[in-house]
Design an enzyme around this catalytic site. Structure first.
Site, mmCIF file in Angstrom:
data_model
loop_
_atom_site.group_PDB
_atom_site.id
_atom_site.type_symbol
_atom_site.label_atom_id
_atom_site.label_comp_id
_atom_site.label_asym_id
_atom_site.label_seq_id
_atom_site.Cartn_x
_atom_site.Cartn_y
_atom_site.Cartn_z
ATOM 1 C CG ASN A 50 -6.484 10.910 111.318
ATOM 2 O OD1 ASN A 50 -6.050 10.944 112.451
ATOM 3 N ND2 ASN A 50 -7.685 11.360 110.985
ATOM 4 C CG HIS A 136 -15.508 6.540 114.881
ATOM 5 N ND1 HIS A 136 -16.463 6.854 113.946
ATOM 6 C CD2 HIS A 136 -14.568 7.506 114.816
ATOM 7 C CE1 HIS A 136 -16.109 7.973 113.327
ATOM 8 N NE2 HIS A 136 -14.954 8.380 113.837
ATOM 9 C CD GLU A 184 -12.951 2.437 117.218
ATOM 10 O OE1 GLU A 184 -11.863 2.970 117.497
ATOM 11 O OE2 GLU A 184 -14.026 3.034 117.246
ATOM 12 C CB SER A 188 -10.346 7.021 116.897
ATOM 13 O OG SER A 188 -11.572 7.126 117.558
ATOM 14 C CG ASP A 213 -13.711 1.008 112.645
ATOM 15 O OD1 ASP A 213 -12.785 1.066 111.816
ATOM 16 O OD2 ASP A 213 -14.482 1.961 112.877
ATOM 17 C CG HIS A 216 -7.339 5.229 114.222
ATOM 18 N ND1 HIS A 216 -6.854 6.439 113.792
ATOM 19 C CD2 HIS A 216 -8.646 5.419 114.517
ATOM 20 C CE1 HIS A 216 -7.819 7.336 113.853
ATOM 21 N NE2 HIS A 216 -8.917 6.736 114.279
ATOM 22 C CE LYS A 247 -9.456 8.296 110.696
ATOM 23 N NZ LYS A 247 -10.604 7.702 111.316
HETATM 24 C C1 LIG Z 1 -12.080 7.929 111.192
HETATM 25 C C2 LIG Z 1 -12.827 6.756 111.665
HETATM 26 C C3 LIG Z 1 -13.941 6.281 110.987
HETATM 27 C C4 LIG Z 1 -14.583 7.046 109.874
HETATM 28 O O1 LIG Z 1 -13.886 6.953 108.706
HETATM 29 P P1 LIG Z 1 -14.096 8.105 107.621
HETATM 30 O O2 LIG Z 1 -13.583 7.536 106.379
HETATM 31 O O3 LIG Z 1 -13.319 9.275 108.108
HETATM 32 O O4 LIG Z 1 -15.573 8.397 107.570
HETATM 33 C C5 LIG Z 1 -14.517 5.104 111.407
HETATM 34 N N1 LIG Z 1 -14.051 4.438 112.473
HETATM 35 C C6 LIG Z 1 -13.001 4.900 113.175
HETATM 36 C C7 LIG Z 1 -12.521 4.121 114.342
HETATM 37 C C8 LIG Z 1 -12.366 6.070 112.803
HETATM 38 O O5 LIG Z 1 -11.353 6.526 113.512
#
Ligand SMILES: *Cc1c(COP(=O)(O)O)cnc(C)c1O
Length: 411
Positions: A50, A136, A184, A188, A213, A216, A247
Protein backbone atom coordinates in the site's frame (compact mmCIF):
# COMPACT_ATOMS: atom_id res chain seq x y z
CA UNK A 1 -3.74 -35.33 27.99
CA UNK A 2 -7.14 -34.57 26.48
CA UNK A 3 -7.30 -31.29 24.60
CA UNK A 4 -9.54 -28.68 26.25
CA UNK A 5 -12.93 -28.26 24.60
CA UNK A 6 -12.41 -24.61 23.71
CA UNK A 7 -9.34 -25.66 21.71
CA UNK A 8 -11.32 -28.47 20.08
CA UNK A 9 -13.92 -25.95 19.02
CA UNK A 10 -11.29 -23.71 17.48
CA UNK A 11 -9.73 -26.63 15.69
CA UNK A 12 -13.07 -27.67 14.22
CA UNK A 13 -13.61 -24.15 12.98
CA UNK A 14 -10.14 -24.00 11.45
CA UNK A 15 -10.77 -27.26 9.62
CA UNK A 16 -13.93 -25.79 8.14
CA UNK A 17 -12.00 -22.74 6.92
CA UNK A 18 -9.38 -25.00 5.41
CA UNK A 19 -12.00 -26.97 3.55
CA UNK A 20 -13.44 -23.77 2.05
CA UNK A 21 -10.06 -22.68 0.67
CA UNK A 22 -9.77 -19.97 3.32
CA UNK A 23 -6.59 -20.99 5.09
CA UNK A 24 -4.31 -18.13 6.01
CA UNK A 25 -0.82 -17.97 7.37
CA UNK A 26 1.81 -15.37 8.09
CA UNK A 27 4.65 -15.17 5.60
CA UNK A 28 7.90 -13.56 6.60
CA UNK A 29 9.36 -10.83 4.41
CA UNK A 30 13.10 -10.70 5.03
CA UNK A 31 13.80 -7.49 3.11
CA UNK A 32 12.44 -3.96 3.00
CA UNK A 33 8.79 -4.18 1.90
CA UNK A 34 9.45 -2.44 -1.43
CA UNK A 35 8.79 -3.46 -5.03
CA UNK A 36 11.36 -6.29 -4.79
CA UNK A 37 11.03 -8.39 -1.67
CA UNK A 38 12.57 -11.50 -0.23
CA UNK A 39 9.73 -13.67 0.99
CA UNK A 40 10.72 -16.76 2.94
CA UNK A 41 14.04 -16.82 1.15
CA UNK A 42 12.69 -16.16 -2.36
CA UNK A 43 13.24 -12.90 -4.25
CA UNK A 44 9.90 -11.75 -5.67
CA UNK A 45 8.39 -8.82 -7.48
CA UNK A 46 5.86 -7.27 -5.13
CA UNK A 47 2.47 -5.95 -6.25
CA UNK A 48 0.80 -6.08 -2.85
CA UNK A 49 2.09 -3.03 -1.02
CA UNK A 50 0.00 0.00 0.00
CA UNK A 51 3.07 2.24 -0.12
CA UNK A 52 1.70 3.77 -3.33
CA UNK A 53 4.16 6.61 -3.66
CA UNK A 54 7.15 4.48 -2.72
CA UNK A 55 8.03 6.72 0.23
CA UNK A 56 8.82 3.84 2.59
CA UNK A 57 12.45 3.89 1.52
CA UNK A 58 12.69 7.65 1.01
CA UNK A 59 15.79 9.21 2.58
CA UNK A 60 13.81 12.13 4.03
CA UNK A 61 11.43 9.82 5.89
CA UNK A 62 14.21 7.59 7.12
CA UNK A 63 16.15 10.64 8.26
CA UNK A 64 13.14 12.07 10.08
CA UNK A 65 12.61 8.76 11.88
CA UNK A 66 16.27 8.41 12.79
CA UNK A 67 16.46 11.97 14.11
CA UNK A 68 13.34 11.40 16.19
CA UNK A 69 14.89 8.27 17.69
CA UNK A 70 18.06 10.20 18.48
CA UNK A 71 16.19 13.04 20.13
CA UNK A 72 13.28 11.23 21.80
CA UNK A 73 14.22 7.56 21.92
CA UNK A 74 12.02 4.69 20.88
CA UNK A 75 8.81 5.18 22.81
CA UNK A 76 6.28 7.89 23.61
CA UNK A 77 6.27 6.37 27.10
CA UNK A 78 2.64 7.13 27.90
CA UNK A 79 -0.74 7.91 26.40
CA UNK A 80 -1.18 11.23 24.67
CA UNK A 81 -2.91 12.89 27.64
CA UNK A 82 -0.27 11.85 30.16
CA UNK A 83 3.22 12.66 28.84
CA UNK A 84 2.98 10.98 25.43
CA UNK A 85 2.36 14.07 23.31
CA UNK A 86 5.82 14.79 21.95
CA UNK A 87 6.93 17.45 19.50
CA UNK A 88 6.60 15.15 16.44
CA UNK A 89 2.93 14.47 17.31
CA UNK A 90 2.10 18.16 17.52
CA UNK A 91 4.01 18.94 14.33
CA UNK A 92 2.33 16.09 12.47
CA UNK A 93 -1.15 17.20 13.50
CA UNK A 94 -0.47 20.80 12.48
CA UNK A 95 0.87 19.61 9.12
CA UNK A 96 -2.17 17.35 8.56
CA UNK A 97 -4.69 20.09 9.38
CA UNK A 98 -2.91 22.53 7.09
CA UNK A 99 -2.58 20.00 4.28
CA UNK A 100 -6.21 18.91 4.49
CA UNK A 101 -7.34 22.55 4.90
CA UNK A 102 -9.18 21.63 8.07
CA UNK A 103 -9.48 23.53 11.36
CA UNK A 104 -7.82 20.75 13.36
CA UNK A 105 -6.41 17.23 13.22
CA UNK A 106 -5.76 14.39 15.65
CA UNK A 107 -3.59 11.32 15.10
CA UNK A 108 -4.26 7.84 16.43
CA UNK A 109 -2.38 4.56 16.67
CA UNK A 110 -3.94 3.21 13.49
CA UNK A 111 -6.60 3.94 10.95
CA UNK A 112 -8.61 1.20 12.59
CA UNK A 113 -8.52 2.83 16.02
CA UNK A 114 -9.27 6.22 14.43
CA UNK A 115 -12.57 4.95 13.05
CA UNK A 116 -13.44 3.32 16.39
CA UNK A 117 -12.62 6.43 18.39
CA UNK A 118 -14.34 8.91 16.11
CA UNK A 119 -17.56 7.09 15.31
CA UNK A 120 -18.18 5.98 18.90
CA UNK A 121 -17.67 9.57 20.06
CA UNK A 122 -19.88 11.18 17.45
CA UNK A 123 -22.72 8.64 17.37
CA UNK A 124 -25.13 7.95 20.20
CA UNK A 125 -27.59 5.07 20.60
CA UNK A 126 -30.45 7.25 19.39
CA UNK A 127 -28.64 8.16 16.17
CA UNK A 128 -28.62 6.54 12.74
CA UNK A 129 -25.54 5.44 10.83
CA UNK A 130 -25.75 4.43 7.18
CA UNK A 131 -22.84 2.49 5.70
CA UNK A 132 -21.88 1.74 2.13
CA UNK A 133 -21.88 -2.05 1.80
CA UNK A 134 -18.17 -2.04 0.94
CA UNK A 135 -16.72 0.11 3.71
CA UNK A 136 -13.69 -1.19 5.55
CA UNK A 137 -14.14 -3.45 8.57
CA UNK A 138 -13.02 -0.67 10.92
CA UNK A 139 -16.04 1.47 9.98
CA UNK A 140 -18.39 -1.50 10.36
CA UNK A 141 -16.98 -2.37 13.77
CA UNK A 142 -17.05 1.28 14.86
CA UNK A 143 -20.65 1.73 13.76
CA UNK A 144 -21.69 -1.41 15.62
CA UNK A 145 -19.80 -0.41 18.72
CA UNK A 146 -21.47 3.01 18.77
CA UNK A 147 -24.86 1.40 19.39
CA UNK A 148 -26.53 3.65 16.78
CA UNK A 149 -29.17 2.16 14.47
CA UNK A 150 -27.24 0.74 11.57
CA UNK A 151 -28.36 0.60 7.95
CA UNK A 152 -26.39 -0.53 4.92
CA UNK A 153 -26.90 0.60 1.32
CA UNK A 154 -25.64 -1.30 -1.76
CA UNK A 155 -22.23 -0.13 -2.90
CA UNK A 156 -22.34 3.42 -4.33
CA UNK A 157 -26.10 3.11 -4.91
CA UNK A 158 -27.45 6.63 -4.35
CA UNK A 159 -31.10 5.72 -4.96
CA UNK A 160 -30.95 3.09 -2.25
CA UNK A 161 -29.17 5.56 0.04
CA UNK A 162 -31.88 8.12 -0.56
CA UNK A 163 -34.54 5.60 0.44
CA UNK A 164 -32.75 5.07 3.76
CA UNK A 165 -32.39 8.84 4.24
CA UNK A 166 -36.14 9.24 3.66
CA UNK A 167 -36.86 6.52 6.18
CA UNK A 168 -34.56 8.22 8.69
CA UNK A 169 -36.21 11.56 8.04
CA UNK A 170 -39.66 10.24 8.84
CA UNK A 171 -38.79 8.73 12.16
CA UNK A 172 -40.53 10.43 15.02
CA UNK A 173 -38.55 10.92 18.13
CA UNK A 174 -38.28 13.44 20.89
CA UNK A 175 -34.92 14.55 19.64
CA UNK A 176 -34.26 14.41 15.91
CA UNK A 177 -31.59 11.71 15.56
CA UNK A 178 -28.31 12.62 13.94
CA UNK A 179 -27.93 10.79 10.63
CA UNK A 180 -24.41 9.92 9.51
CA UNK A 181 -23.39 8.45 6.18
CA UNK A 182 -20.11 6.52 6.30
CA UNK A 183 -18.20 5.84 3.11
CA UNK A 184 -14.74 5.76 1.55
CA UNK A 185 -13.38 7.92 -1.23
CA UNK A 186 -11.48 4.95 -2.72
CA UNK A 187 -12.68 1.47 -1.78
CA UNK A 188 -9.96 -0.77 -0.52
CA UNK A 189 -10.89 -4.02 -2.24
CA UNK A 190 -12.45 -2.69 -5.46
CA UNK A 191 -10.22 0.31 -6.05
CA UNK A 192 -13.22 2.31 -7.27
CA UNK A 193 -14.40 5.69 -5.97
CA UNK A 194 -17.48 7.05 -4.25
CA UNK A 195 -19.56 9.59 -6.21
CA UNK A 196 -18.59 12.28 -3.71
CA UNK A 197 -20.28 15.26 -5.29
CA UNK A 198 -23.65 13.49 -5.54
CA UNK A 199 -23.26 12.11 -2.02
CA UNK A 200 -22.66 15.57 -0.61
CA UNK A 201 -25.67 17.04 -2.43
CA UNK A 202 -27.85 14.19 -1.17
CA UNK A 203 -26.75 14.36 2.46
CA UNK A 204 -27.24 18.13 2.46
CA UNK A 205 -30.76 17.74 1.09
CA UNK A 206 -31.63 15.46 4.02
CA UNK A 207 -29.65 17.30 6.69
CA UNK A 208 -27.37 14.29 7.21
CA UNK A 209 -23.62 14.33 7.90
CA UNK A 210 -20.80 12.60 6.03
CA UNK A 211 -17.88 10.63 7.48
CA UNK A 212 -15.32 9.97 4.75
CA UNK A 213 -12.46 7.48 4.99
CA UNK A 214 -9.69 8.66 2.67
CA UNK A 215 -7.33 5.74 3.45
CA UNK A 216 -6.59 4.84 -0.19
CA UNK A 217 -7.09 8.32 -1.68
CA UNK A 218 -4.66 10.24 0.49
CA UNK A 219 -1.56 10.90 -1.60
CA UNK A 220 -3.24 10.22 -4.93
CA UNK A 221 -5.84 12.91 -5.55
CA UNK A 222 -6.06 16.67 -5.46
CA UNK A 223 -3.78 19.56 -6.31
CA UNK A 224 -1.69 18.87 -3.21
CA UNK A 225 -2.39 15.13 -3.06
CA UNK A 226 -4.43 15.43 0.14
CA UNK A 227 -7.28 13.26 -1.12
CA UNK A 228 -10.46 13.03 -3.13
CA UNK A 229 -12.44 15.50 -1.00
CA UNK A 230 -9.99 18.25 -1.90
CA UNK A 231 -9.81 17.11 -5.53
CA UNK A 232 -13.60 17.50 -5.75
CA UNK A 233 -13.46 20.83 -3.86
CA UNK A 234 -15.75 19.41 -1.20
CA UNK A 235 -13.51 19.56 1.86
CA UNK A 236 -15.60 22.22 3.61
CA UNK A 237 -18.86 20.37 2.95
CA UNK A 238 -17.75 17.05 4.45
CA UNK A 239 -18.11 16.97 8.23
CA UNK A 240 -15.35 14.48 9.08
CA UNK A 241 -12.47 13.01 7.09
CA UNK A 242 -10.16 10.29 8.31
CA UNK A 243 -7.31 8.32 6.82
CA UNK A 244 -4.34 6.17 7.64
CA UNK A 245 -0.69 7.15 7.94
CA UNK A 246 0.28 3.62 6.95
CA UNK A 247 -0.40 3.63 3.21
CA UNK A 248 0.75 6.46 0.92
CA UNK A 249 2.21 8.24 3.97
CA UNK A 250 4.53 5.26 4.45
CA UNK A 251 4.53 5.37 8.24
CA UNK A 252 1.94 4.08 10.70
CA UNK A 253 -1.09 5.37 12.58
CA UNK A 254 -4.28 7.11 11.57
CA UNK A 255 -5.69 10.62 11.51
CA UNK A 256 -8.93 12.51 11.59
CA UNK A 257 -9.55 16.12 10.54
CA UNK A 258 -12.57 18.27 11.30
CA UNK A 259 -13.87 21.10 13.46
CA UNK A 260 -11.91 22.04 16.60
CA UNK A 261 -14.86 21.01 18.77
CA UNK A 262 -14.71 17.52 17.29
CA UNK A 263 -11.02 17.20 18.07
CA UNK A 264 -11.56 18.47 21.63
CA UNK A 265 -14.40 16.00 22.12
CA UNK A 266 -12.21 13.16 20.86
CA UNK A 267 -9.52 14.08 23.39
CA UNK A 268 -12.13 13.66 26.13
CA UNK A 269 -14.09 10.71 24.88
CA UNK A 270 -12.42 8.61 22.18
CA UNK A 271 -11.40 5.54 24.15
CA UNK A 272 -9.00 4.25 21.49
CA UNK A 273 -7.18 7.58 21.81
CA UNK A 274 -7.36 7.94 25.59
CA UNK A 275 -6.39 4.46 26.67
CA UNK A 276 -3.54 3.67 24.34
CA UNK A 277 0.15 4.56 24.39
CA UNK A 278 0.92 7.31 21.89
CA UNK A 279 2.57 6.20 18.62
CA UNK A 280 6.38 6.15 18.79
CA UNK A 281 7.89 9.56 17.99
CA UNK A 282 9.77 8.14 14.98
CA UNK A 283 6.49 7.04 13.42
CA UNK A 284 4.93 10.48 13.78
CA UNK A 285 8.09 12.16 12.49
CA UNK A 286 8.19 9.95 9.38
CA UNK A 287 4.54 10.67 8.65
CA UNK A 288 5.20 14.42 9.02
CA UNK A 289 8.06 14.17 6.52
CA UNK A 290 5.78 12.29 4.12
CA UNK A 291 3.19 15.07 4.23
CA UNK A 292 5.88 17.60 3.30
CA UNK A 293 7.00 15.53 0.31
CA UNK A 294 3.50 14.77 -0.91
CA UNK A 295 2.50 18.42 -0.94
CA UNK A 296 5.48 19.45 -3.02
CA UNK A 297 6.68 18.91 -6.58
CA UNK A 298 8.21 15.54 -5.75
CA UNK A 299 4.80 14.36 -4.56
CA UNK A 300 3.30 15.62 -7.79
CA UNK A 301 5.85 13.70 -9.87
CA UNK A 302 5.41 10.50 -7.90
CA UNK A 303 1.65 10.75 -8.06
CA UNK A 304 1.75 11.13 -11.85
CA UNK A 305 3.93 8.03 -12.11
CA UNK A 306 1.43 5.99 -10.03
CA UNK A 307 -1.36 6.85 -12.47
CA UNK A 308 0.83 6.00 -15.46
CA UNK A 309 1.66 2.63 -13.91
CA UNK A 310 -1.98 1.89 -13.06
CA UNK A 311 -3.09 2.73 -16.60
CA UNK A 312 -0.41 0.56 -18.13
CA UNK A 313 -1.07 -2.34 -15.75
CA UNK A 314 -4.78 -2.36 -16.53
CA UNK A 315 -4.13 -2.32 -20.29
CA UNK A 316 -1.74 -5.20 -19.82
CA UNK A 317 -4.26 -7.25 -17.84
CA UNK A 318 -6.99 -6.65 -20.38
CA UNK A 319 -4.71 -7.80 -23.18
CA UNK A 320 -3.85 -10.92 -21.21
CA UNK A 321 -7.48 -11.70 -20.48
CA UNK A 322 -8.29 -11.40 -24.16
CA UNK A 323 -5.31 -13.53 -25.22
CA UNK A 324 -6.19 -16.31 -22.76
CA UNK A 325 -9.92 -16.20 -23.37
CA UNK A 326 -10.62 -15.16 -19.79
CA UNK A 327 -13.64 -13.01 -18.99
CA UNK A 328 -12.73 -9.33 -18.94
CA UNK A 329 -15.66 -8.32 -16.76
CA UNK A 330 -13.66 -9.13 -13.62
CA UNK A 331 -11.48 -6.10 -14.38
CA UNK A 332 -12.34 -2.43 -13.86
CA UNK A 333 -12.97 -0.39 -17.02
CA UNK A 334 -10.46 2.28 -16.07
CA UNK A 335 -8.12 2.63 -13.11
CA UNK A 336 -9.94 4.38 -10.26
CA UNK A 337 -6.90 4.33 -8.00
CA UNK A 338 -3.63 2.47 -7.46
CA UNK A 339 -5.62 -0.68 -6.65
CA UNK A 340 -6.66 -2.94 -9.52
CA UNK A 341 -8.78 -5.96 -8.57
CA UNK A 342 -9.25 -8.89 -10.88
CA UNK A 343 -12.37 -10.59 -9.60
CA UNK A 344 -12.08 -14.33 -10.13
CA UNK A 345 -15.06 -15.42 -8.03
CA UNK A 346 -14.23 -18.82 -6.60
CA UNK A 347 -11.93 -18.74 -3.56
CA UNK A 348 -9.86 -21.75 -4.55
CA UNK A 349 -9.37 -20.48 -8.11
CA UNK A 350 -8.11 -17.15 -6.82
CA UNK A 351 -5.67 -18.95 -4.54
CA UNK A 352 -4.53 -21.19 -7.40
CA UNK A 353 -3.88 -18.18 -9.63
CA UNK A 354 -1.93 -16.36 -6.92
CA UNK A 355 0.05 -19.59 -6.48
CA UNK A 356 0.96 -19.76 -10.17
CA UNK A 357 2.00 -16.11 -10.05
CA UNK A 358 4.19 -16.85 -7.06
CA UNK A 359 5.82 -19.69 -9.00
CA UNK A 360 6.48 -17.15 -11.76
CA UNK A 361 8.16 -14.77 -9.28
CA UNK A 362 5.38 -12.31 -8.48
CA UNK A 363 3.77 -11.74 -5.12
CA UNK A 364 0.25 -10.43 -4.88
CA UNK A 365 -2.54 -11.58 -2.64
CA UNK A 366 -5.67 -13.53 -3.35
CA UNK A 367 -8.28 -11.62 -1.37
CA UNK A 368 -11.03 -13.81 -0.04
CA UNK A 369 -13.92 -13.97 2.36
CA UNK A 370 -14.24 -12.49 4.96
CA UNK A 371 -12.30 -9.54 3.53
CA UNK A 372 -14.63 -9.58 0.52
CA UNK A 373 -17.96 -11.34 0.00
CA UNK A 374 -18.01 -15.09 -0.61
CA UNK A 375 -17.59 -16.01 -4.29
CA UNK A 376 -16.07 -12.57 -4.96
CA UNK A 377 -12.47 -13.66 -4.46
CA UNK A 378 -9.95 -11.69 -6.43
CA UNK A 379 -6.37 -10.96 -7.25
CA UNK A 380 -5.55 -7.52 -6.00
CA UNK A 381 -2.78 -5.65 -7.82
CA UNK A 382 -1.41 -2.49 -6.18
CA UNK A 383 0.95 -0.32 -8.14
CA UNK A 384 3.49 2.06 -6.75
CA UNK A 385 5.54 4.95 -8.06
CA UNK A 386 8.53 2.79 -7.18
CA UNK A 387 7.61 0.19 -9.83
CA UNK A 388 9.77 0.54 -12.94
CA UNK A 389 8.77 -0.12 -16.53
CA UNK A 390 10.88 -3.23 -16.29
CA UNK A 391 8.84 -4.41 -13.28
CA UNK A 392 5.70 -4.16 -15.37
CA UNK A 393 7.32 -6.03 -18.26
CA UNK A 394 8.28 -8.79 -15.83
CA UNK A 395 4.77 -8.86 -14.42
CA UNK A 396 3.36 -9.26 -17.93
CA UNK A 397 5.60 -12.27 -18.59
CA UNK A 398 4.74 -13.83 -15.22
CA UNK A 399 1.01 -13.29 -15.71
CA UNK A 400 1.19 -14.82 -19.16
CA UNK A 401 2.74 -17.96 -17.70
CA UNK A 402 0.44 -18.10 -14.69
CA UNK A 403 -2.79 -17.59 -16.61
CA UNK A 404 -1.68 -20.14 -19.18
CA UNK A 405 -1.22 -22.72 -16.41
CA UNK A 406 -4.53 -21.72 -14.93
CA UNK A 407 -6.49 -22.05 -18.15
CA UNK A 408 -4.93 -25.43 -18.85
CA UNK A 409 -5.55 -26.70 -15.31
CA UNK A 410 -9.23 -25.74 -15.01
CA UNK A 411 -12.07 -27.30 -16.93
C1 LIG B 1 -6.20 0.24 5.73
C2 LIG B 1 -7.50 0.88 5.98
C3 LIG B 1 -7.85 1.33 7.24
C4 LIG B 1 -7.05 1.00 8.46
O1 LIG B 1 -5.92 1.74 8.56
P1 LIG B 1 -4.72 1.16 9.44
O2 LIG B 1 -3.86 2.31 9.71
O3 LIG B 1 -4.07 0.11 8.61
O4 LIG B 1 -5.33 0.58 10.69
C5 LIG B 1 -9.02 2.04 7.39
N1 LIG B 1 -9.83 2.27 6.34
C6 LIG B 1 -9.53 1.81 5.12
C7 LIG B 1 -10.46 2.09 4.00
C8 LIG B 1 -8.37 1.09 4.90
O5 LIG B 1 -8.10 0.63 3.70
Amino acid sequence: MVQASWLNNLETELTRWQQSGLTRRLREVQSAPGTQIVLEGRPLLNFSSNDYLGLGQHPALRQAAIQAVERFGTTAAASRLICGTLTPHRELEEALADWKQAPAALSFNSGYSTALGVLTTVLGREDIVILDKQVHACCVDAARMSGASLRVFPHNNLDALERVLKWADQRNSVRRPAVWIVTESVFSMDGDRAPLKELVVLKERYGACLFLDEAHATGLFGANRSGLAAACELSDRIEIQMGTLGKALASGGGYVVGPRVLIDALMHRARSFLYSTAPPPATAAAAGAAVEILRGSEGEDRCRVVWERATRLLALLKELAAAQGLPKDGLPQSPGSAILPWIVGDESRAVALAGYLLDAGVFLPAIRYPTVARRKARLRFSVSAAHTDNDLDQLAIACHKAFGHFVRSTP
